[in-house]
Design an enzyme around this catalytic site. Sequence first.
Site, PDB file in Angstrom:
ATOM      1  N   LYS A   1      41.853  -8.644  65.404  1.00  0.00           N
ATOM      2  CA  LYS A   1      41.941  -9.439  64.150  1.00  0.00           C
ATOM      3  C   LYS A   1      41.594  -9.211  62.315  1.00  0.00           C
ATOM      4  O   LYS A   1      42.278  -9.200  61.249  1.00  0.00           O
ATOM      5  CB  LYS A   1      41.386 -10.982  64.416  1.00  0.00           C
ATOM      6  CG  LYS A   1      42.207 -11.608  65.228  1.00  0.00           C
ATOM      7  CD  LYS A   1      41.554 -13.247  65.604  1.00  0.00           C
ATOM      8  CE  LYS A   1      41.898 -13.606  66.726  1.00  0.00           C
ATOM      9  NZ  LYS A   1      41.950 -15.392  66.264  1.00  0.00           N
TER      10      LYS A   1
ATOM     11  N   ASP B   1      44.946 -19.399  62.291  1.00  0.00           N
ATOM     12  CA  ASP B   1      43.242 -19.953  63.071  1.00  0.00           C
ATOM     13  C   ASP B   1      42.950 -20.983  62.257  1.00  0.00           C
ATOM     14  O   ASP B   1      42.652 -21.543  62.576  1.00  0.00           O
ATOM     15  CB  ASP B   1      42.273 -19.192  63.522  1.00  0.00           C
ATOM     16  CG  ASP B   1      42.962 -18.329  64.109  1.00  0.00           C
ATOM     17  OD1 ASP B   1      44.348 -18.464  64.897  1.00  0.00           O
ATOM     18  OD2 ASP B   1      41.946 -16.672  64.304  1.00  0.00           O
TER      19      ASP B   1
ATOM     20  N   TYR C   1      39.459 -23.396  75.734  1.00  0.00           N
ATOM     21  CA  TYR C   1      40.298 -24.042  76.643  1.00  0.00           C
ATOM     22  C   TYR C   1      40.598 -24.480  78.296  1.00  0.00           C
ATOM     23  O   TYR C   1      41.801 -24.991  78.821  1.00  0.00           O
ATOM     24  CB  TYR C   1      41.612 -25.301  75.274  1.00  0.00           C
ATOM     25  CG  TYR C   1      42.571 -23.754  75.490  1.00  0.00           C
ATOM     26  CD1 TYR C   1      42.105 -22.997  74.028  1.00  0.00           C
ATOM     27  CD2 TYR C   1      43.451 -23.176  76.060  1.00  0.00           C
ATOM     28  CE1 TYR C   1      43.483 -21.404  73.917  1.00  0.00           C
ATOM     29  CE2 TYR C   1      44.183 -21.880  76.454  1.00  0.00           C
ATOM     30  CZ  TYR C   1      44.107 -21.108  75.491  1.00  0.00           C
ATOM     31  OH  TYR C   1      45.119 -20.176  75.501  1.00  0.00           O
TER      32      TYR C   1
END
Length: 264
Positions: free
Chosen positions: A65, A101, A211
């Site tokens: 990133k 994000d 998650y």
Amino acid sequence: MKKFLVIGNPIEHSLSPVLHNYWIKNNDIDAIYEKRKLNENELEKLISQVREKKINGLNVTVPFKRTIIPFLDELSIEAQKTQSVNTIYLKGNKVTGHNTDIIGFETSIKKLDYNLNNKKVLILGAGGVVPSIIFALIKMKVSKITISNRTREKAENLKKLFENIELTEWGVVPNFDVIINATSLGLKKEDKINLDFSSISKNKFFYDVIYNPAETNFLKNGKKLGNIALNGKLMFIYQAFSAFKIWHGIEPDVNENVIKLLDR
Ligand code: ATR
């Protein structure tokens, strides 16, 4: 046919292809979205393929990133401030890096109807996604952001980007309204975060960026102590939603079927 990719290393576990290909099919778009494991020395070539329109868009995940930034022509304000890019597209003839994000995190909180205004937030971890979370929290006008990371140096690096954040030692739990797990602790079902929450009062908000598994021990513990708990599923879905909108000009559906795609 247009081509989209998510790049990272490792990348096997990414569910971005499942989500994007579902939306591509549902909207009758002539495109395909794949995942590719890369090494850092392959980034430059890949970005030239975006410039040459051989690839129409990229998602970027850990560990690229930040390292992808030198190869891009332009950054959005959000990507610039967080030094973090997760979505790439061609704007005019410029390969542009953006960060969805931030909006992913923000939307996940808003869907819960939770108001972060004036709240004290403790973030555990200082990895790739944390600058985006800090940016969103500042936008949502929290009163205080404290970072606790095992390696203090990484937390100190975040302070170079966001000078108003506070740092605390790993293991110390200052008073908070909202606590966010942004460490990788919890990815394995048996992972436990060794922090003592027994003295905190109820009605706090426990947020886990993880998650899968859907309920980490961190969230289980938070719930047991009488607090609100939310995992990172909606954050993941809404970062993808925003990338999809940038690339295809369409807001894809977010419904029960989409949410179920990520249950595995
Ligand atoms: P990266 O650091 O490469 O961006 P990440 O998955 O985004 O990777 O971040 C991992 C986060 O989980 C880091 O904050 C890491 O802490 P360190 O900076 O000290 O490495 C944290 N983490 C991972 N394992 C941990 C553990 N066993 N105890 C505490 N923190 C841990």
